[in-house]
Design a protein around this motif. Structure first.
Motif, mmCIF file in Angstrom:
data_model
loop_
_atom_site.group_PDB
_atom_site.id
_atom_site.type_symbol
_atom_site.label_atom_id
_atom_site.label_comp_id
_atom_site.label_asym_id
_atom_site.label_seq_id
_atom_site.Cartn_x
_atom_site.Cartn_y
_atom_site.Cartn_z
ATOM 1 N N TYR A 92 9.359 -13.248 -13.541
ATOM 2 C CA TYR A 92 9.276 -14.090 -12.345
ATOM 3 C C TYR A 92 9.755 -13.252 -11.164
ATOM 4 C CZ TYR A 92 8.663 -18.454 -14.975
ATOM 5 O OH TYR A 92 8.183 -19.449 -15.797
ATOM 6 N N SER A 93 8.994 -13.273 -10.072
ATOM 7 C CA SER A 93 9.395 -12.573 -8.846
ATOM 8 C C SER A 93 9.179 -13.496 -7.654
ATOM 9 C CB SER A 93 8.574 -11.287 -8.654
ATOM 10 O OG SER A 93 8.869 -10.337 -9.643
ATOM 11 N N ALA A 94 9.905 -13.224 -6.582
ATOM 12 C CA ALA A 94 9.763 -14.023 -5.364
ATOM 13 C C ALA A 94 10.121 -13.188 -4.150
ATOM 14 C CB ALA A 94 10.660 -15.258 -5.436
ATOM 15 N N THR A 95 9.617 -13.615 -3.002
ATOM 16 C CA THR A 95 10.048 -13.051 -1.717
ATOM 17 C C THR A 95 10.818 -14.155 -1.020
ATOM 18 O OG1 THR A 95 8.000 -11.772 -1.662
ATOM 19 C CG2 THR A 95 9.294 -11.837 0.370
ATOM 20 N N ARG A 96 12.139 -14.107 -1.144
ATOM 21 C CA ARG A 96 12.977 -15.219 -0.721
ATOM 22 C C ARG A 96 13.562 -15.041 0.676
ATOM 23 N NH1 ARG A 96 12.739 -19.921 -2.336
ATOM 24 N NH2 ARG A 96 14.986 -20.292 -2.119
ATOM 25 N N LEU A 97 14.028 -13.829 0.993
ATOM 26 C CA LEU A 97 14.802 -13.676 2.222
ATOM 27 C C LEU A 97 14.280 -12.619 3.182
ATOM 28 C CD1 LEU A 97 18.459 -13.893 0.802
ATOM 29 C CD2 LEU A 97 16.969 -15.751 1.585
ATOM 30 N N ARG A 98 13.521 -11.660 2.712
ATOM 31 C CA ARG A 98 13.069 -10.574 3.583
ATOM 32 C C ARG A 98 11.622 -10.793 4.025
ATOM 33 N NH1 ARG A 98 17.883 -10.518 3.746
ATOM 34 N NH2 ARG A 98 19.130 -9.318 2.267
ATOM 35 N N ASN A 99 11.337 -10.401 5.233
ATOM 36 C CA ASN A 99 9.981 -10.522 5.770
ATOM 37 C C ASN A 99 9.183 -9.275 5.389
ATOM 38 O OD1 ASN A 99 7.718 -11.297 7.218
ATOM 39 N ND2 ASN A 99 8.512 -10.512 9.164
ATOM 40 N N ILE A 100 8.733 -9.240 4.123
ATOM 41 C CA ILE A 100 7.985 -8.101 3.584
ATOM 42 C C ILE A 100 6.826 -8.617 2.733
ATOM 43 C CG2 ILE A 100 9.910 -6.479 3.609
ATOM 44 C CD1 ILE A 100 10.423 -7.119 0.672
ATOM 45 N N GLU A 101 5.887 -7.719 2.401
ATOM 46 C CA GLU A 101 4.723 -8.113 1.602
ATOM 47 C C GLU A 101 5.063 -8.248 0.116
ATOM 48 O OE1 GLU A 101 1.265 -5.792 4.229
ATOM 49 O OE2 GLU A 101 1.654 -5.224 2.144
ATOM 50 N N THR A 102 6.133 -7.607 -0.298
ATOM 51 C CA THR A 102 6.440 -7.490 -1.718
ATOM 52 C C THR A 102 7.666 -8.327 -2.081
ATOM 53 O OG1 THR A 102 7.640 -5.493 -1.156
ATOM 54 C CG2 THR A 102 5.398 -5.223 -1.983
ATOM 55 N N ASP B 279 2.504 -12.039 -11.031
ATOM 56 C CA ASP B 279 1.325 -12.481 -10.274
ATOM 57 C C ASP B 279 0.493 -13.510 -11.038
ATOM 58 O OD1 ASP B 279 1.997 -10.823 -8.182
ATOM 59 O OD2 ASP B 279 0.594 -9.228 -8.730
ATOM 60 N N THR B 280 0.400 -13.336 -12.365
ATOM 61 C CA THR B 280 -0.485 -14.188 -13.174
ATOM 62 C C THR B 280 0.246 -15.337 -13.863
ATOM 63 O OG1 THR B 280 -0.199 -12.807 -15.147
ATOM 64 C CG2 THR B 280 -1.991 -12.223 -13.642
ATOM 65 N N GLY B 281 1.558 -15.223 -14.001
ATOM 66 C CA GLY B 281 2.306 -16.221 -14.744
ATOM 67 C C GLY B 281 2.175 -16.074 -16.247
ATOM 68 N N ASN B 282 1.653 -14.934 -16.703
ATOM 69 C CA ASN B 282 1.444 -14.694 -18.127
ATOM 70 C C ASN B 282 2.369 -13.605 -18.652
ATOM 71 O OD1 ASN B 282 -0.770 -16.490 -18.119
ATOM 72 N ND2 ASN B 282 -2.132 -14.854 -17.405
ATOM 73 N N ALA C 141 0.799 -1.225 0.000
ATOM 74 C CA ALA C 141 0.000 0.000 0.000
ATOM 75 C C ALA C 141 0.829 1.270 0.000
ATOM 76 C CB ALA C 141 -0.945 0.009 1.213
ATOM 77 N N MET C 142 2.033 1.221 0.574
ATOM 78 C CA MET C 142 2.788 2.459 0.769
ATOM 79 C C MET C 142 4.171 2.478 0.133
ATOM 80 S SD MET C 142 0.805 4.475 2.422
ATOM 81 C CE MET C 142 1.850 5.737 3.110
ATOM 82 N N ASP C 143 4.686 1.309 -0.303
ATOM 83 C CA ASP C 143 6.093 1.266 -0.699
ATOM 84 C C ASP C 143 6.320 0.495 -1.993
ATOM 85 O OD1 ASP C 143 8.846 1.616 -0.524
ATOM 86 O OD2 ASP C 143 9.123 -0.090 0.814
ATOM 87 N N GLY C 144 6.066 -0.791 -2.004
ATOM 88 C CA GLY C 144 6.409 -1.646 -3.131
ATOM 89 C C GLY C 144 7.703 -2.389 -2.854
ATOM 90 N N GLY C 145 8.053 -3.297 -3.765
ATOM 91 C CA GLY C 145 9.223 -4.133 -3.584
ATOM 92 C C GLY C 145 10.416 -3.664 -4.385
ATOM 93 N N VAL C 146 11.289 -4.606 -4.750
ATOM 94 C CA VAL C 146 12.533 -4.255 -5.421
ATOM 95 C C VAL C 146 12.282 -3.611 -6.782
ATOM 96 C CG1 VAL C 146 12.849 -6.551 -6.461
ATOM 97 C CG2 VAL C 146 14.833 -5.085 -6.053
ATOM 98 N N LEU C 147 11.200 -3.977 -7.461
ATOM 99 C CA LEU C 147 10.904 -3.361 -8.754
ATOM 100 C C LEU C 147 10.461 -1.914 -8.591
ATOM 101 C CD1 LEU C 147 9.023 -6.264 -10.582
ATOM 102 C CD2 LEU C 147 11.321 -5.419 -11.071
ATOM 103 N N MET C 148 9.526 -1.680 -7.701
ATOM 104 C CA MET C 148 8.950 -0.339 -7.536
ATOM 105 C C MET C 148 9.898 0.597 -6.801
ATOM 106 S SD MET C 148 6.062 1.210 -8.387
ATOM 107 C CE MET C 148 4.645 0.127 -8.409
ATOM 108 N N ASN C 149 10.688 0.058 -5.898
ATOM 109 C CA ASN C 149 11.480 0.921 -5.014
ATOM 110 C C ASN C 149 12.916 1.105 -5.487
ATOM 111 O OD1 ASN C 149 12.353 2.448 -2.875
ATOM 112 N ND2 ASN C 149 11.687 1.033 -1.303
#
Length: 345
Positions: free
Chosen positions: A198-208, A329-332, A168-176
């Motif tokens: 392809y994206s993943a949340t592998r090591l950080r405890n975040i939503e993105t 998100d969709t795999g497309n 809602a307020m930040d985004g992940g590695v792509l957005m930030n």
């Protein structure tokens, strides 16, 4: 002198202060933050402090508002400033949705104020030199490009504030983080047509996502690859931008993309290519990108022209980020024109 106000007195605000001090026709006249304690380091005899944006916008000395808050607040604050007749410089990303970006652009146009988005990496000496070579046609027909962001943002970074790493307020590695590099890809290669991510949340405890890999097809037929991660151990490793064409190869890299690693062109001898490298080695960082952004916006106001990194340009890279996110998100595979059709303005 154009009077600037900074809204949001966090880490990035300090870069804006330093940049404003170096721009001859711009001056910091006010700051705003809901936390009075955060104002203390910024307020002095020449800089007023406000805890209310409404009150700051009544200040006749304020002509430009620099928005340095968490991303999720950018649209609301931009619209508020524009409706008060203030020009806006907004940190990246300009928004988290195309709907919000469109509203920001529309409100600024209706109120006849300038909107500029902070993408300062365009002003790095080596990056600017690469773009000039592209404009000169030195690469010939483009084959492909690659952007790499191999950085570290540890859990402590995200734990500094509750909004970091949120959708809602930040985004992940792509957005930030990688949005700067995606902006450079578009600036160099032109419009993107289709992405697969392809994206993943592998090591950080975040939503993105904290790691992402994308393949991009540009409208000119060239291809691109983007690798972005904040999972590198133990510190930032590499940021690079590579462009390959029928008559040219250029790679800019280092811990940050400031140094020429490869510079080979059909129209340059080895000695001539070495001169380019020597110029960059002498001053790889050049003038602060934030300073260049503020100088450009100040001149755009004085000359009544569009800023170099306008709201429209900020929207283009936001669209690419959102397309990559939707693909993950969709795999497309996602066509960017379809993304446009699916938004509701």
């Amino acid at each position: 002198m154009i009077g600037y106000a900074i809204v949001g007195c966090g880490h990035i605000a300090k870069k804006h202060v330093a940049a404003l001090q170096a721009v001859k026709d711009a001056k910091l006249v006010a700051v705003c933050d809901t936390d009075p304690v955060r104002l203390e380091d910024f307020v002095n005899d020449e800089v007023k402090g406000y805890t209310s944006l409404d009150e700051l916008l009544k200040d006749p000395q304020v002509e430009v508002v620099s928005i340095c808050t968490p991303t999720g607040l950018h649209p609301k604050l931009t619209i508020q400033a524009a409706e008060a007749g203030k020009h806006v410089l907004v940190e990246k990303p300009m928004a988290l949705s195309l709907e919000d970006a469109d509203q920001m652009i529309d409100v600024c146009e209706k109120n006849h104020v300038k909107l500029a988005v902070v993408h300062p990496n365009r002003f790095r000496p080596a990056i600017a030199m690469m773009h000039k070579r592209l404009e000169e046609g030195a690469f010939g027909k483009l084959s492909h490009a690659n952007a790499t962001v191999r950085w570290n943002r540890n859990q402590a970074y995200y734990d500094q504030a509750a909004w970091r790493g949120t959708k809602a307020m930040d985004g992940g590695v792509l957005m930030n983080q990688a949005i700067h590099n995606m902006d450079l890809l578009l600036w160099m290669m032109g419009e993107a047509e289709e992405v697969s991510t392809y994206s993943a949340t592998r090591l950080r405890n975040i939503e993105t996502e904290d790691v992402s890999v994308s393949v991009i097809r540009f409208k000119n037929g060239a291809l691109g690859v983007l690798e972005a991660a904040v999972t590198l151990y133990p510190r930032n490793l590499e940021e690079s931008l590579s462009i390959f064409g029928e008559q040219g190869t250029a790679i800019i890299g280092g811990p940050t993309a400031n140094w020429i690693k490869e510079w080979k062109f059909a129209d340059l001898s080895e000695q001539e290519a070495a001169v380019y490298k020597e110029q960059i080695e002498a001053d790889p960082f050049g003038v602060s990108g934030h300073q260049c952004m503020i100088e450009d916006l100040t001149e755009a106001i004085q000359e009544n022209r569009t800023p170099l990194v306008s709201g429209v340009e900020g929207r283009e890279v936001l669209k690419l980020v959102l397309a990559c996110q939707r693909s993950a998100d969709t795999g497309n595979r996602i066509k960017l024109e379809e993304l446009e059709k699916n938004i509701t303005i």
